[in-house]
Enzyme design. Sequence first.
Site, PDB file in Angstrom:
ATOM      1  N   ASN A 169      -1.295 -14.971 -25.779  1.00  0.00           N
ATOM      2  CA  ASN A 169      -1.263 -13.556 -26.137  1.00  0.00           C
ATOM      3  C   ASN A 169       0.147 -12.980 -26.079  1.00  0.00           C
ATOM      4  O   ASN A 169       0.637 -12.391 -27.051  1.00  0.00           O
ATOM      5  CB  ASN A 169      -2.199 -12.776 -25.205  1.00  0.00           C
ATOM      6  CG  ASN A 169      -2.195 -11.282 -25.483  1.00  0.00           C
ATOM      7  OD1 ASN A 169      -1.294 -10.572 -25.069  1.00  0.00           O
ATOM      8  ND2 ASN A 169      -3.198 -10.812 -26.183  1.00  0.00           N
TER       9      ASN A 169
ATOM     10  N   THR B 248       1.754  -6.273 -23.564  1.00  0.00           N
ATOM     11  CA  THR B 248       2.810  -7.020 -22.875  1.00  0.00           C
ATOM     12  C   THR B 248       3.820  -7.569 -23.877  1.00  0.00           C
ATOM     13  O   THR B 248       5.033  -7.448 -23.680  1.00  0.00           O
ATOM     14  CB  THR B 248       2.209  -8.153 -22.020  1.00  0.00           C
ATOM     15  OG1 THR B 248       1.227  -7.606 -21.129  1.00  0.00           O
ATOM     16  CG2 THR B 248       3.300  -8.832 -21.205  1.00  0.00           C
TER      17      THR B 248
ATOM     18  N   HIS C  87       0.817  -1.206   0.000  1.00  0.00           N
ATOM     19  CA  HIS C  87       0.000   0.000   0.000  1.00  0.00           C
ATOM     20  C   HIS C  87       0.855   1.261   0.000  1.00  0.00           C
ATOM     21  O   HIS C  87       0.361   2.335   0.338  1.00  0.00           O
ATOM     22  CB  HIS C  87      -0.921   0.014   1.229  1.00  0.00           C
ATOM     23  CG  HIS C  87      -1.970  -1.042   1.204  1.00  0.00           C
ATOM     24  ND1 HIS C  87      -2.644  -1.454   2.338  1.00  0.00           N
ATOM     25  CD2 HIS C  87      -2.468  -1.795   0.193  1.00  0.00           C
ATOM     26  CE1 HIS C  87      -3.511  -2.398   2.028  1.00  0.00           C
ATOM     27  NE2 HIS C  87      -3.421  -2.627   0.722  1.00  0.00           N
ATOM     28  N   HIS C  88       2.141   1.143  -0.370  1.00  0.00           N
ATOM     29  CA  HIS C  88       2.984   2.349  -0.366  1.00  0.00           C
ATOM     30  C   HIS C  88       2.489   3.363  -1.392  1.00  0.00           C
ATOM     31  O   HIS C  88       2.756   4.553  -1.271  1.00  0.00           O
ATOM     32  CB  HIS C  88       4.452   1.992  -0.629  1.00  0.00           C
ATOM     33  CG  HIS C  88       4.785   1.700  -2.059  1.00  0.00           C
ATOM     34  ND1 HIS C  88       4.441   0.508  -2.673  1.00  0.00           N
ATOM     35  CD2 HIS C  88       5.412   2.439  -3.015  1.00  0.00           C
ATOM     36  CE1 HIS C  88       4.848   0.529  -3.925  1.00  0.00           C
ATOM     37  NE2 HIS C  88       5.449   1.689  -4.161  1.00  0.00           N
TER      38      HIS C  88
ATOM     39  N   SER D 210      -1.982  -0.455 -18.954  1.00  0.00           N
ATOM     40  CA  SER D 210      -3.122  -0.408 -18.032  1.00  0.00           C
ATOM     41  C   SER D 210      -3.159   0.922 -17.290  1.00  0.00           C
ATOM     42  O   SER D 210      -4.237   1.480 -17.023  1.00  0.00           O
ATOM     43  CB  SER D 210      -3.029  -1.555 -17.016  1.00  0.00           C
ATOM     44  OG  SER D 210      -3.444  -2.772 -17.588  1.00  0.00           O
TER      45      SER D 210
ATOM     46  N   LYS E 257      -2.468  -2.578  -8.009  1.00  0.00           N
ATOM     47  CA  LYS E 257      -2.746  -3.001  -9.390  1.00  0.00           C
ATOM     48  C   LYS E 257      -2.248  -4.413  -9.600  1.00  0.00           C
ATOM     49  O   LYS E 257      -1.141  -4.764  -9.169  1.00  0.00           O
ATOM     50  CB  LYS E 257      -2.016  -2.063 -10.369  1.00  0.00           C
ATOM     51  CG  LYS E 257      -2.412  -2.258 -11.813  1.00  0.00           C
ATOM     52  CD  LYS E 257      -3.641  -1.443 -12.118  1.00  0.00           C
ATOM     53  CE  LYS E 257      -4.118  -1.648 -13.549  1.00  0.00           C
ATOM     54  NZ  LYS E 257      -4.734  -2.960 -13.762  1.00  0.00           N
TER      55      LYS E 257
ATOM     56  N   LYS F 293       7.628  -4.471  -9.906  1.00  0.00           N
ATOM     57  CA  LYS F 293       7.514  -4.141 -11.331  1.00  0.00           C
ATOM     58  C   LYS F 293       7.056  -2.701 -11.515  1.00  0.00           C
ATOM     59  O   LYS F 293       7.653  -1.934 -12.289  1.00  0.00           O
ATOM     60  CB  LYS F 293       6.525  -5.110 -11.994  1.00  0.00           C
ATOM     61  CG  LYS F 293       6.336  -4.913 -13.482  1.00  0.00           C
ATOM     62  CD  LYS F 293       5.201  -5.792 -14.009  1.00  0.00           C
ATOM     63  CE  LYS F 293       5.450  -7.253 -13.765  1.00  0.00           C
ATOM     64  NZ  LYS F 293       4.392  -8.110 -14.357  1.00  0.00           N
TER      65      LYS F 293
ATOM     66  N   LYS G 180      -2.664  -8.946  -6.725  1.00  0.00           N
ATOM     67  CA  LYS G 180      -2.975 -10.039  -7.654  1.00  0.00           C
ATOM     68  C   LYS G 180      -4.201 -10.760  -7.137  1.00  0.00           C
ATOM     69  O   LYS G 180      -4.498 -10.736  -5.940  1.00  0.00           O
ATOM     70  CB  LYS G 180      -1.801 -11.018  -7.769  1.00  0.00           C
ATOM     71  CG  LYS G 180      -1.728 -11.725  -9.103  1.00  0.00           C
ATOM     72  CD  LYS G 180      -1.197 -10.796 -10.183  1.00  0.00           C
ATOM     73  CE  LYS G 180      -1.042 -11.513 -11.513  1.00  0.00           C
ATOM     74  NZ  LYS G 180      -0.394 -10.654 -12.513  1.00  0.00           N
TER      75      LYS G 180
END
Length: 472
Positions: free
Chosen positions: A235, A196, A66-67, A364, A72, A96, A108
């Site tokens: 993908n 990606t 939560h920094h 995103s 996401k 990331k 996630k």
Amino acid sequence: MSKKIEYSLFDDVSGFVDDAAKHLDLHPGLLDQIKQCNSIYKFNFPLRNDDGTYETLTGYRIQHSHHKLPVKGGIRYSEHVDEEEVKGLAALMTYKCALVNVPFGGAKGGVSIDPLKYNEGQMERITRRYTAELIKKKFIGPAIDVPAPDYGTGAREMAWIVDTFEAFNPELINAKGAVTGKPLSQHGIDGRTEATGQGVFFGIREAVSVEDDMQALGLTVGLKGKRIIIQGLGNVGYYSAKYLSEAGAKIVGVAEWNGGIWDESGIDIEALKTYQIENKGFKGFKKGEFIKNSKELLTYPCDILVPAALENQITKENAAQIQAKIIGEAANGPVTNEAEKILLKNGVMVIPDMYLNAGGVTVSYFEWLKNLSRVSFGKLEKRYDMEKYRKLLGTIENATGERFTDDEKDGLIKGASERDLVLSGLEETMVTAYHDMNRTRKEKGIQSLRTAGFILALQRIAISYMDLGIFP
């Protein structure tokens, strides 16, 4: 008899963090806070099947850090989904995002199912119920937690998620920003589908552009003529292979779960993908050799190996047999900590997942910004730019007495579309992050690009906590 200890992606990621922390002077309490998951939500919910029977499914949403808010991370539908896997993937998202300077914390989610065993109606009920569970506990929202597609999910599932979220929150004007990877009709963004894979291409392209690094590996600069093996033609793998081959590389091997293809003369990716869609696999493809045990392809001779499937593919058992000079981690966690040590000892360059597959979260981020601003990129300025360039060309024609052809004019005055701006932003992000990471590696005198990436990420996360006054 003692229980066998299973592989833990979270422990592996924590090991990479510890390796990086040795090169930094971080408060031990701060390091421990950075490593741990802030919130873990595991829940069970019923699914009513078409025949009237019921089954109980298990879902997860884990917020690692939560920094920065919102957090996401994707939603995965797979039989392999469990708490340790989701914790590890959430942690990877934190580092990331920090590495590529995207202002999100990491998260996630997932449901432990095989999506191939369910029809569309069942998938919709699963997705909408999963979303409702997240809403009840405030584990989703444009300012809280913004999911995205992952293995086993796509734009269809994201459309169901945003529709469910909007139904629960009719007064929220920014509700579309609660999830990314949506269809364009639901305010998605042009370029997200291939983001990606496009990012993988940009990352590998930058890696092979550094002359002294390529000399050390015994390779020439640039992608032209490089022999590449891809694991996974979903993908990410498909678009990675497509853009790499268009840049002059030669795809010599493609591995999938039900078999692979090997062809030293080069594989036509478009033809192979078409065949795969029609035949559910590569067996019987007219060119190349079919490899039944496709995992063997990881050890075949090539210049660049791109694992774009699942985690834990290159381990201490097969790392010594890898013949590639460069491994580009397009998947999350395909190379274990132990395996990387073997690879580095053998002089293999590993381009880490925390950098290389950041194209998805980068685009995103652009989609989330679009949803918050409620306007498409390029919409306001495109026609203004076109008129400005048209006047400039007219001035040049008048000054020189020469005339541009209609095709030349169309090409020169064309304003940037949303897709053009998205890909430009993605390229800038990937190029800057790679050279930041590579520079850190050389400044610290270390061999591992991954360690360098974690050093950069830890520095940025630590600053966020210290600026909040939580740690000295």
